[in-house]
Motif scaffolding. Structure first.
Motif, short mmCIF file in Angstrom:
data_model
loop_
_atom_site.label_atom_id
_atom_site.label_comp_id
_atom_site.label_asym_id
_atom_site.label_seq_id
_atom_site.Cartn_x
_atom_site.Cartn_y
_atom_site.Cartn_z
N MET A 1 -2.66 6.80 3.59
CA MET A 1 -2.54 6.56 2.17
C MET A 1 -3.11 5.18 1.84
O MET A 1 -3.06 4.27 2.66
N THR A 2 -3.58 5.05 0.63
CA THR A 2 -4.02 3.75 0.15
C THR A 2 -2.81 2.98 -0.36
O THR A 2 -1.72 3.54 -0.53
N GLY A 3 -2.99 1.72 -0.64
CA GLY A 3 -1.91 0.92 -1.20
C GLY A 3 -1.39 1.51 -2.50
O GLY A 3 -0.18 1.60 -2.72
N GLY A 4 -2.30 1.94 -3.36
CA GLY A 4 -1.90 2.54 -4.63
C GLY A 4 -1.10 3.82 -4.43
O GLY A 4 -0.12 4.08 -5.13
N GLN A 5 -1.52 4.63 -3.47
CA GLN A 5 -0.78 5.87 -3.17
C GLN A 5 0.60 5.55 -2.61
O GLN A 5 1.57 6.23 -2.92
N LEU A 6 0.69 4.51 -1.79
CA LEU A 6 1.99 4.10 -1.24
C LEU A 6 2.92 3.64 -2.35
O LEU A 6 4.11 3.98 -2.36
N VAL A 7 2.40 2.88 -3.31
CA VAL A 7 3.23 2.41 -4.43
C VAL A 7 3.72 3.60 -5.23
O VAL A 7 4.91 3.69 -5.56
N SER A 8 2.84 4.53 -5.54
CA SER A 8 3.24 5.72 -6.31
C SER A 8 4.31 6.52 -5.58
O SER A 8 5.29 6.96 -6.19
N ALA A 9 4.14 6.72 -4.29
CA ALA A 9 5.12 7.46 -3.50
C ALA A 9 6.46 6.73 -3.47
O ALA A 9 7.52 7.34 -3.59
N ALA A 10 6.41 5.41 -3.33
CA ALA A 10 7.64 4.62 -3.29
C ALA A 10 8.38 4.70 -4.61
O ALA A 10 9.60 4.88 -4.64
N VAL A 11 7.67 4.57 -5.71
CA VAL A 11 8.30 4.65 -7.03
C VAL A 11 8.95 6.02 -7.22
O VAL A 11 10.08 6.13 -7.70
N GLU A 12 8.25 7.05 -6.79
CA GLU A 12 8.78 8.41 -6.94
C GLU A 12 10.01 8.62 -6.07
O GLU A 12 11.00 9.20 -6.52
N GLN A 13 9.97 8.14 -4.84
CA GLN A 13 11.07 8.42 -3.92
C GLN A 13 12.27 7.51 -4.10
O GLN A 13 13.40 7.95 -3.96
N GLY A 15 12.30 4.57 -6.55
CA GLY A 15 12.14 3.63 -7.65
C GLY A 15 13.38 3.45 -8.49
O GLY A 15 13.52 2.44 -9.19
N SER A 16 14.32 4.39 -8.45
CA SER A 16 15.52 4.26 -9.27
C SER A 16 16.51 3.25 -8.70
O SER A 16 17.42 2.83 -9.40
N PHE A 17 16.31 2.82 -7.44
CA PHE A 17 17.25 1.86 -6.87
C PHE A 17 16.59 0.76 -6.07
O PHE A 17 17.28 -0.14 -5.58
N PHE A 18 15.27 0.78 -5.93
CA PHE A 18 14.59 -0.25 -5.16
C PHE A 18 13.21 -0.43 -5.74
O PHE A 18 12.42 0.50 -5.77
N SER A 19 12.93 -1.62 -6.23
CA SER A 19 11.64 -1.84 -6.88
C SER A 19 10.57 -2.24 -5.87
O SER A 19 10.84 -2.96 -4.91
N VAL A 20 9.40 -1.71 -6.08
CA VAL A 20 8.24 -2.01 -5.26
C VAL A 20 7.08 -2.31 -6.20
O VAL A 20 6.85 -1.56 -7.15
N THR A 21 6.39 -3.40 -5.93
CA THR A 21 5.24 -3.74 -6.77
C THR A 21 3.95 -3.59 -5.97
O THR A 21 3.96 -3.65 -4.73
N PRO A 121 21.08 16.93 1.70
CA PRO A 121 22.35 16.24 1.41
C PRO A 121 22.22 14.71 1.36
O PRO A 121 22.93 14.06 0.58
N TYR A 122 21.34 14.12 2.15
CA TYR A 122 21.18 12.67 2.13
C TYR A 122 20.46 12.23 0.86
O TYR A 122 20.87 11.28 0.19
N ARG A 123 19.40 12.93 0.53
CA ARG A 123 18.67 12.62 -0.71
C ARG A 123 19.53 12.92 -1.94
O ARG A 123 19.46 12.21 -2.93
N LYS A 124 20.36 13.94 -1.85
CA LYS A 124 21.28 14.28 -2.95
C LYS A 124 22.29 13.15 -3.16
O LYS A 124 22.57 12.75 -4.29
N ALA A 125 22.82 12.61 -2.07
CA ALA A 125 23.77 11.50 -2.17
C ALA A 125 23.11 10.29 -2.80
O ALA A 125 23.70 9.61 -3.66
N VAL A 126 21.87 10.00 -2.43
CA VAL A 126 21.14 8.88 -3.01
C VAL A 126 20.84 9.16 -4.48
O VAL A 126 20.96 8.27 -5.33
#
Length: 147
Positions: A1-13, A15-21, A121-126
């Motif tokens: 993945m490129t840096g931009g793709q990594l940022v997009s994936a991180a925000v999606e996975q 982003g609601s509890f951990f910010s990545v720029t 179940p782990y992702r559901k808990a998060v």
């Protein structure tokens, strides 16, 4: 993945509890490559650089996962702003609270959708944690006086 793709994936996975720029990701990728945790992949359009995790990177990630535990620290720019909101004018405080409430209400709606559809179940808990966090932030904002 490129840096931009990594940022997009991180925000999606998470982003609601951990910010990545973008700046964080692009700053760390060369360091990870130097350490042998990722390797350079194909160069993409507009000179974008792809990276792939190495076996050493997978081992380091697994080590990080298993070394955790303990309490986290809350790091919220909004909470810090609210702590010092007495230095703002009434209009500025109102705008801060109103725009934050709108943003957290939208995030709550999105978090609820994710939580409802998550089978793991782990992702559901998060995802449920993200819902509870958004509710807590809205409760905090509701407790802020405007005057």
């Amino acid at each position: 993945m490129t840096g931009g793709q990594l940022v997009s994936a991180a925000v999606e996975q998470f982003g609601s509890f951990f910010s990545v720029t973008r700046s964080q990701v692009y700053r760390e990728l060369p360091t990870l490559a130097e350490a042998g945790l990722v390797r350079l992949g194909a160069q993409g359009p507009r000179a974008s650089q792809q990276y792939a995790i190495t076996a050493a990177g997978k081992r380091a990630f697994k080590s990080w996962l298993t070394s955790g535990g303990g309490a986290d620290s809350l790091r919220s720019p909004l909470v810090l702003r609210l702590l010092h909101a007495g230095a703002l004018t009434e209009k500025q405080r109102t705008e801060l609270v109103d725009t934050s409430r709108e943003a957290y209400a939208a995030r709550l709606d999105a978090a609820r959708k994710v939580a409802r559809g998550e089978p793991d179940p782990y992702r559901k808990a998060v995802a449920d944690f993200a819902v509870a966090h958004m509710r807590a932030m809205l409760k905090l904002l509701d407790a802020i006086p405007y005057g």
